[in-house]
Write a protein that holds these residues in place. Sequence first.
Motif, mmCIF file in Angstrom:
data_model
loop_
_atom_site.group_PDB
_atom_site.id
_atom_site.type_symbol
_atom_site.label_atom_id
_atom_site.label_comp_id
_atom_site.label_asym_id
_atom_site.label_seq_id
_atom_site.Cartn_x
_atom_site.Cartn_y
_atom_site.Cartn_z
ATOM 1 N N ASP A 29 -2.483 -9.893 15.550
ATOM 2 C CA ASP A 29 -3.151 -8.936 14.648
ATOM 3 C C ASP A 29 -2.131 -8.144 13.835
ATOM 4 N N GLU A 30 -1.096 -7.675 14.503
ATOM 5 C CA GLU A 30 -0.044 -6.902 13.837
ATOM 6 C C GLU A 30 0.677 -7.755 12.784
ATOM 7 N N PHE A 31 0.964 -9.002 13.107
ATOM 8 C CA PHE A 31 1.631 -9.907 12.174
ATOM 9 C C PHE A 31 0.753 -10.183 10.954
ATOM 10 N N ILE A 32 -0.535 -10.417 11.171
ATOM 11 C CA ILE A 32 -1.468 -10.659 10.070
ATOM 12 C C ILE A 32 -1.498 -9.447 9.136
ATOM 13 N N ALA A 33 -1.496 -8.243 9.694
ATOM 14 C CA ALA A 33 -1.496 -7.019 8.885
ATOM 15 C C ALA A 33 -0.206 -6.898 8.074
ATOM 16 N N LYS A 34 0.924 -7.233 8.697
ATOM 17 C CA LYS A 34 2.201 -7.197 7.975
ATOM 18 C C LYS A 34 2.199 -8.166 6.800
ATOM 19 N N LEU A 35 1.690 -9.369 7.020
ATOM 20 C CA LEU A 35 1.642 -10.366 5.949
ATOM 21 C C LEU A 35 0.736 -9.917 4.803
ATOM 22 N N ALA A 36 -0.384 -9.305 5.156
ATOM 23 C CA ALA A 36 -1.347 -8.864 4.139
ATOM 24 C C ALA A 36 -0.785 -7.732 3.280
ATOM 25 N N ASP A 37 0.224 -7.043 3.775
ATOM 26 C CA ASP A 37 0.749 -5.868 3.072
ATOM 27 C C ASP A 37 2.083 -6.123 2.358
ATOM 28 N N LEU A 38 2.432 -7.392 2.140
ATOM 29 C CA LEU A 38 3.678 -7.701 1.423
ATOM 30 C C LEU A 38 3.477 -7.552 -0.079
ATOM 31 N N LYS A 39 4.204 -6.656 -0.682
ATOM 32 C CA LYS A 39 4.084 -6.416 -2.121
ATOM 33 C C LYS A 39 4.653 -7.602 -2.904
ATOM 34 N N GLY A 40 3.894 -8.068 -3.872
ATOM 35 C CA GLY A 40 4.369 -9.120 -4.764
ATOM 36 C C GLY A 40 4.197 -10.535 -4.227
ATOM 37 N N LYS A 70 0.806 -1.218 0.000
ATOM 38 C CA LYS A 70 0.000 0.000 0.000
ATOM 39 C C LYS A 70 0.841 1.272 0.000
ATOM 40 N N SER A 71 1.837 1.339 0.855
ATOM 41 C CA SER A 71 2.593 2.585 1.013
ATOM 42 C C SER A 71 3.940 2.599 0.294
#
Length: 190
Positions: free
Chosen positions: A90-101, A51-52
């Motif tokens: 929750d934080e880990f799940i968010a990190k995984l969901a935001d991995l580009k590619g 995203k960012s």
Amino acid sequence: MSKVSKATEYEKFVERLVQELSNESSSPTSLSHRSVQNCKIDRQREFLRAKSQLPICMDVTMEYTWLGIRQLIVFECKCYQSNVDVGDLDEFIAKLADLKGYTNSHKGVMVTKVGFQKGLLELAKASGIGLWLAGENDGKAYLRVILEGMPPTPKAPDSETAAQGIISFGSEFYRFDSAREMIQTIPRMI
């Protein structure tokens, strides 16, 4: 030893453990099979957020190609004195969901040497996150797989939803226009 160096030492321990498991031919996690190629294990590997576009660092990663499919397993290491809580997951799940590619081609495993809070197990199960207890006791390494990181399996549709071409996957529902579309789509969801 400072908190930072304890965390770093624990990450190094998990990296060595993953390396040993990936090389051990009798291990169920062995990657010595001919169909697995380009296995690479890293600590503190940097990725871009989808995203960012900002960098994000993962504790330990194992990336490989299996039957032509690129796979990434991310290990989140928690060197705590008490059980890991739901907020950490929750934080880990968010990190995984935001991995580009890496959309749908990665799995997550949370690793600790202490334990997990009660409610965390259900969230991990629903999110397909693996949970490991791993550490050293009297100089010997131990590993206990609390939960294998498998995604939720699609539920068989009841007669009403089947007639409408609807199937639930985890907490989400999907509509398909044909059986062929459903058969082609479900393997990509898993």
